[in-house]
Design a protein around this motif. Structure first.
Motif, PDB file in Angstrom:
ATOM      1  N   PHE A  97      28.796  11.017 -29.387  1.00 40.77           N
ATOM      2  CA  PHE A  97      27.063  11.619 -29.633  1.00 40.77           C
ATOM      3  C   PHE A  97      26.633  10.553 -28.060  1.00 40.77           C
ATOM      4  O   PHE A  97      28.004  11.004 -27.137  1.00 40.77           O
ATOM      5  CB  PHE A  97      26.081  10.611 -30.537  1.00 40.77           C
ATOM      6  N   VAL A  98      25.702  12.083 -27.855  1.00 39.43           N
ATOM      7  CA  VAL A  98      25.466  11.466 -26.410  1.00 39.43           C
ATOM      8  C   VAL A  98      24.230  10.424 -25.991  1.00 39.43           C
ATOM      9  O   VAL A  98      22.927  10.620 -26.840  1.00 39.43           O
ATOM     10  CB  VAL A  98      24.685  12.974 -25.779  1.00 39.43           C
ATOM     11  N   PHE A 118      25.070  13.769 -32.231  1.00 40.88           N
ATOM     12  CA  PHE A 118      23.445  13.250 -32.331  1.00 40.88           C
ATOM     13  C   PHE A 118      23.175  12.875 -30.929  1.00 40.88           C
ATOM     14  O   PHE A 118      24.381  12.953 -29.567  1.00 40.88           O
ATOM     15  CB  PHE A 118      23.256  12.645 -33.124  1.00 40.88           C
ATOM     16  N   ILE A 119      21.909  12.869 -30.504  1.00 40.29           N
ATOM     17  CA  ILE A 119      21.406  12.272 -29.285  1.00 40.29           C
ATOM     18  C   ILE A 119      20.682  11.410 -29.311  1.00 40.29           C
ATOM     19  O   ILE A 119      19.539  11.044 -29.840  1.00 40.29           O
ATOM     20  CB  ILE A 119      21.247  13.907 -28.115  1.00 40.29           C
ATOM     21  N   VAL A 120      21.113  10.021 -28.284  1.00 39.62           N
ATOM     22  CA  VAL A 120      20.538   9.138 -28.336  1.00 39.62           C
ATOM     23  C   VAL A 120      19.029   9.277 -26.728  1.00 39.62           C
ATOM     24  O   VAL A 120      19.657   9.125 -25.956  1.00 39.62           O
ATOM     25  CB  VAL A 120      21.148   7.799 -28.467  1.00 39.62           C
ATOM     26  N   SER A 121      18.093   8.712 -27.215  1.00 38.02           N
ATOM     27  CA  SER A 121      17.124   8.365 -25.758  1.00 38.02           C
ATOM     28  C   SER A 121      16.579   7.196 -26.091  1.00 38.02           C
ATOM     29  O   SER A 121      15.377   7.236 -26.711  1.00 38.02           O
ATOM     30  CB  SER A 121      16.315   9.848 -25.316  1.00 38.02           C
ATOM     31  N   PRO A 122      16.367   6.281 -24.984  1.00 34.56           N
ATOM     32  CA  PRO A 122      15.671   5.308 -24.578  1.00 34.56           C
ATOM     33  C   PRO A 122      14.490   5.767 -23.684  1.00 34.56           C
ATOM     34  O   PRO A 122      13.818   4.504 -24.247  1.00 34.56           O
ATOM     35  CB  PRO A 122      16.700   4.971 -23.170  1.00 34.56           C
ATOM     36  N   LEU A 174      28.794  11.027 -22.300  1.00 38.33           N
ATOM     37  CA  LEU A 174      29.118  11.283 -23.592  1.00 38.33           C
ATOM     38  C   LEU A 174      29.920   9.737 -24.319  1.00 38.33           C
ATOM     39  O   LEU A 174      30.591   9.599 -23.844  1.00 38.33           O
ATOM     40  CB  LEU A 174      29.978  12.338 -23.611  1.00 38.33           C
ATOM     41  N   VAL A 175      29.491   9.702 -25.588  1.00 39.64           N
ATOM     42  CA  VAL A 175      30.529   8.539 -26.691  1.00 39.64           C
ATOM     43  C   VAL A 175      30.615   8.952 -27.375  1.00 39.64           C
ATOM     44  O   VAL A 175      30.982   9.376 -28.038  1.00 39.64           O
ATOM     45  CB  VAL A 175      29.008   7.729 -26.505  1.00 39.64           C
ATOM     46  N   PHE A 192      33.084   4.914 -23.495  1.00 42.32           N
ATOM     47  CA  PHE A 192      32.457   6.553 -22.915  1.00 42.32           C
ATOM     48  C   PHE A 192      32.695   7.105 -21.663  1.00 42.32           C
ATOM     49  O   PHE A 192      33.328   6.236 -20.739  1.00 42.32           O
ATOM     50  CB  PHE A 192      30.674   4.842 -22.166  1.00 42.32           C
ATOM     51  N   GLN A 193      32.030   8.153 -21.482  1.00 42.23           N
ATOM     52  CA  GLN A 193      32.117   8.681 -20.347  1.00 42.23           C
ATOM     53  C   GLN A 193      30.708   8.865 -20.199  1.00 42.23           C
ATOM     54  O   GLN A 193      29.954   9.574 -19.960  1.00 42.23           O
ATOM     55  CB  GLN A 193      32.594  10.138 -20.535  1.00 42.23           C
TER      56      GLN A 193
END
Length: 281
Positions: A25-26, A54-58, A236-237, A246-247
């Motif tokens: 995921f990102v 999926f994508i996670v945003s803070p 990118l996790v 993690f990258q």
């Protein structure tokens, strides 16, 4: 073996298979404040090429802070997301997203969830907290956090996500005596993620990894130098069973040089080894 025992065996087998799953995921940083032209669009293209689950945003997804324009800004943002709708997007609320009761309603409408919530993906659990209107986590947020972690303590991989790094000063001075850290240790959370400052910072404290994400479009501050953690990029996790890697990916030209690092390459004040820059991969 009776029917009840068969059901229990099936549940245990399903849980074992889930715990061994592999996915990616990102993690994004802030799109705003003061979104820089073209950066978020490039972020979306490059993350899509990584094919995340999926994508996670803070948070800080819109510039916001104005009740009269918030709805329009959310609609414009949805147009940017539209070509990537195959990737579920999980948002934390930022201070540019929620600043009033009206903006909170707009956030819930467009993000399609409450300001704080949680979700599971395979063997990973994510708790998303709301500190959009406070530098600290409120007592209600901490109660929600503990109840949620307790209910999902069996998940082998756990993340806490919020907009503000309300933990920043404590982890910078290696102080483990604050509420979020105590709960993370108690329930086995390995990763605590935030945005807000637009700077890549990394601290490992007592077995918990704290990460402040680089900008996903919000303006760069201070020195604006890559080695100080000021750059446009994302993480990118990759999750494989209980293993998480993690990258940290800087954007490619024109908004970066495509350098790739790991959290361990970064510390409290930027790159750990400033004598040489990471090579693009």
């Amino acid at each position: 073996m009776n029917f009840g025992q068969l059901i229990r065996l099936f549940v245990l087998a399903a849980a074992f298979v889930s715990a061994q799953s592999s996915f990616r995921f990102v993690l994004l940083g802030d799109r705003t404040g003061e979104a820089q032209p073209g950066v978020y669009e490039q972020i979306l293209k490059e993350t899509a090429a990584d094919s995340p689950a999926f994508i996670v945003s803070p948070g800080d997804s819109i510039q916001g802070l104005n009740n009269a324009t918030a709805a329009t800004e959310w609609r414009e943002l949805k147009k940017l997301w539209a070509p990537y709708s195959q990737f579920p997007l999980y948002l934390a609320p930022g201070n540019h997203d929620i600043w009033s009761e009206k903006s909170e309603r707009a956030f819930q409408k467009h993000a399609r969830h409450a300001p704080h919530y949680s979700f599971d993906y395979e063997q990973a659990h994510f708790t998303v907290l709301d500190n959009s209107r406070s530098e600290k986590f409120s007592p209600d947020e901490l109660k929600f956090l503990e109840k949620d972690l307790q209910a999902h303590a069996a998940q082998p991989v756990m993340f806490i996500v919020s907009h503000r790094p309300s933990w920043l000063m404590d982890v910078m001075f290696a102080n483990p005596n604050f509420a979020v850290h105590r709960l993370a240790k108690k329930y086995g959370v390995q990763y605590v993620i935030a945005g807000h400052v637009h700077e890549l910072l990394h601290v490992d404290l007592d077995g918990v990894t704290y990460l402040s994400m680089a900008s996903a479009g919000g303006h760069l501050r201070a020195s604006k130098k890559y080695e100080d953690g000021w750059f446009f990029g994302y993480a990118l996790v990759k999750v494989n069973g209980r293993d998480v890697k993690f990258q940290i990916k800087e954007l490619k030209p024109p908004h970066g040089m495509g350098r790739v690092t790991r959290p361990d390459d970064w510390g409290r004040a930027g790159l750990v080894d400033r004598r040489e820059s990471p090579v693009a991969k």
